[in-house]
Design a protein around this motif. Sequence first.
Motif, mmCIF file in Angstrom:
data_model
loop_
_atom_site.group_PDB
_atom_site.id
_atom_site.type_symbol
_atom_site.label_atom_id
_atom_site.label_comp_id
_atom_site.label_asym_id
_atom_site.label_seq_id
_atom_site.Cartn_x
_atom_site.Cartn_y
_atom_site.Cartn_z
ATOM 1 N N UNK A 197 12.909 -9.519 -10.325
ATOM 2 C CA UNK A 197 13.629 -8.249 -10.220
ATOM 3 C C UNK A 197 12.602 -7.131 -10.138
ATOM 4 N N UNK A 198 12.956 -6.040 -9.471
ATOM 5 C CA UNK A 198 12.001 -4.949 -9.296
ATOM 6 C C UNK A 198 12.718 -3.682 -8.870
ATOM 7 N N UNK A 199 11.999 -2.553 -8.965
ATOM 8 C CA UNK A 199 12.457 -1.311 -8.361
ATOM 9 C C UNK A 199 11.240 -0.568 -7.829
ATOM 10 N N UNK A 200 11.473 0.359 -6.905
ATOM 11 C CA UNK A 200 10.373 1.118 -6.303
ATOM 12 C C UNK A 200 10.940 2.374 -5.639
ATOM 13 N N UNK A 201 10.091 3.423 -5.551
ATOM 14 C CA UNK A 201 8.812 3.563 -6.250
ATOM 15 C C UNK A 201 9.034 3.786 -7.751
ATOM 16 N N UNK A 202 7.931 3.870 -8.497
ATOM 17 C CA UNK A 202 8.053 3.990 -9.947
ATOM 18 C C UNK A 202 8.778 5.272 -10.327
ATOM 19 N N UNK A 203 8.454 6.363 -9.661
ATOM 20 C CA UNK A 203 9.106 7.642 -9.941
ATOM 21 C C UNK A 203 10.032 7.985 -8.778
ATOM 22 N N UNK A 204 11.211 8.501 -9.114
ATOM 23 C CA UNK A 204 12.253 8.770 -8.122
ATOM 24 C C UNK A 204 12.550 7.510 -7.302
ATOM 25 N N UNK A 205 12.929 6.416 -7.965
ATOM 26 C CA UNK A 205 13.132 5.123 -7.290
ATOM 27 C C UNK A 205 14.284 5.168 -6.285
ATOM 28 N N UNK A 218 0.825 -1.202 0.000
ATOM 29 C CA UNK A 218 0.000 0.000 0.000
ATOM 30 C C UNK A 218 0.865 1.260 0.000
ATOM 31 N N UNK A 219 0.594 2.139 -0.967
ATOM 32 C CA UNK A 219 1.296 3.415 -1.045
ATOM 33 C C UNK A 219 2.606 3.373 -1.795
ATOM 34 N N UNK A 220 3.021 2.202 -2.281
ATOM 35 C CA UNK A 220 4.283 2.088 -3.020
ATOM 36 C C UNK A 220 4.023 1.453 -4.378
ATOM 37 N N UNK A 221 4.396 2.151 -5.431
ATOM 38 C CA UNK A 221 4.265 1.606 -6.786
ATOM 39 C C UNK A 221 5.511 0.792 -7.115
#
Length: 663
Positions: free
Chosen positions: A546-554, A523-526
């Motif tokens: 594999x992943x990164x977060x958040x979508x903007x300004x990771x 919740x609250x994290x893209x």
Amino acid sequence: MFQDRKQIILSFFFLVCGIYLLRLLYLQVIDDQYHTIGSTGALKKEVQIPLRGQIYDRNGKLLVANVDVYDMYVTPYKVKQMDTSMFCRLFNISRTYFDSTMAVAKSYSRNRETLFLRQLSKEDYARVADAMVSFPGFRFELSFFRTYPAHTMSNALGYIGEISKKAYEDQEVEYYRSGDYVGITGLEKQYEMELRGRRGVKFTMMNVHGENKGSYSDGEFDTLAVIGKNLYTTVDVEIQQLADSLFQGKTGCAVAIEPATGEVLAIGSYPYYDPNILSGKQFAKNFKELYRNPDKPLNDRVATGFFRPGSTFKLVQALVALQLGAIAPSTAFPLGGAPVKCHNHPGSPNDLHNAVRFSCNPYFYNVFRKTMSETSETNPFKAAPIMLSKWHEMVEKFGYGQKLGIDLPSESSGLLPSVKYYDKRYGAFQWKFSNIYSLSIGEGEVSVNMLKMANLAATIANRGYWVTPHLVRGIGQNGRGLKPDQKQIHRTEIDSRHFEAIIGGMQDAVERGTVGGGAGIVEGIAICGKTGTSQNKKGKDNSVFIAFAPRYNPKIAIAVMVQNAGFGGSVAAPIATLMIEKYLNRVIKRTAIKERMLNLSIRTVESMAAGGASKDLRSLSPQSNKPTISEPTAPKSKPQSEPVKVIKTTFVKPKETNLNSTK
């Protein structure tokens, strides 16, 4: 004339003799320094070993520290008649150990000091110090052993051990002595010069009876030991320890990177072991147990392991195809006609976004086929090498097929097949797209380590560039000392505008795609991620995410691999998203998912072949902070010991590949 020459020669001869006599008179009668040496008989050189630098995490929490101990050295020619039985009782050693160690010391050198007994605690030293007057030839030297308060990061931190005979003999500048400790693996080896400090030397005058007559020349030639420099790492120990707990009962690895800086936030190879068990007198015994463990805990799966990237490689294929103009974000392909099967997902992926979301094998087969066919050549045997050369050049920019430059001594390059590779395998102009299409979904000949997978996530998070991954952010009190290439920016050839087409699909893959069941939603994290299923020759597939977060300004990019765990969304994705949640929110609210991962145990093919689950490696003979005197193993050769060799995971290309289950 002859007499004149004779007088000149004789005068010169007497002049030289007079100079020598005057100098001898000055040295022996007038100069106090040499007079003192002559009267006392000997000059004793004592080496002072500095404490090794400590290692901290990014928040100042201690990862590696030192405990003071005493080592005993022996000079064989000084050992006189002594009560050997009393000596053995005093130090709790056997007569066999005494005799064999003395024999080794004598064979090494009768006149040089040799290590006799290691790591006596301060209490034990105080107990025996007064009795040493009865045992000439033996002396103590203040030393240390390493302790690991956080009980984690065993592979990355590494361990120290006695310098090997080869390293001892190959020193360009003589510094180390026989029996000295040096870094063998990990950061301990990588930053040996910084961590070791500078040893001191003290000269003492001794008389013919071996009595101390004071400092030589008022200490003019003495030097003080300089403590080694501390390392300040980039690791967040709380995230690291969370990964350790989530990997209980599992085999694999996890690595997290801060995309903007390349700083490694967590790096774990599993099953892990408490690094304290390779510090102290039980080193040989514990190392043997680790070496024989079927799950190979000594392997650094993050930096040296070879794995197929599976479906995570589809992201690279899409970006290269977009840059070359082979496809557009709206490009659609039919599901039929491809030699790889599709997963059971709703409808036909009519664009790149949904192909990423559902990890559609036929779609990315066609993407790679289009990439390989963008040439005017009509002969497929001639066209394939032309396009593969361009493809190889662009994929290499992501860090594949080379070392990324992390500050660890054993990083592997992996394999990115080239035209030369296939020419050697099939013959020049004897191969075409049908021979290499398995690359389209990350199978076949391509292999990577998990560090490269995390770096791919960081590259996508940065929309086209990556920073050299590194574990150390500062050295010494001023926090400086890093080489410029450790923070170097590497740019791909992909325009930043192309990344949004796949990033949207990655977010949907987590929220309503291949991850499934809400296991990746925080919740609250893209979170933008991609599942992968890396195939094995034996047992179930490896679960990759594999992943990164958040979508903007990771803030975090991550890669997780769990061996023999099946689909990427089933085990790897929940572990990765729990680590993301902990790092960004500092607390985990999805307690049910956490408990499920904590209680999940997966037996690997190796463990099953060994007849059961592996021993809990965190409890092997843990080293106390207060070493006690105990009988060490008698040495069988000279004191210099060969370094133990760490097993490396190797990639073996299978003869046949099933291309129908990559997700």
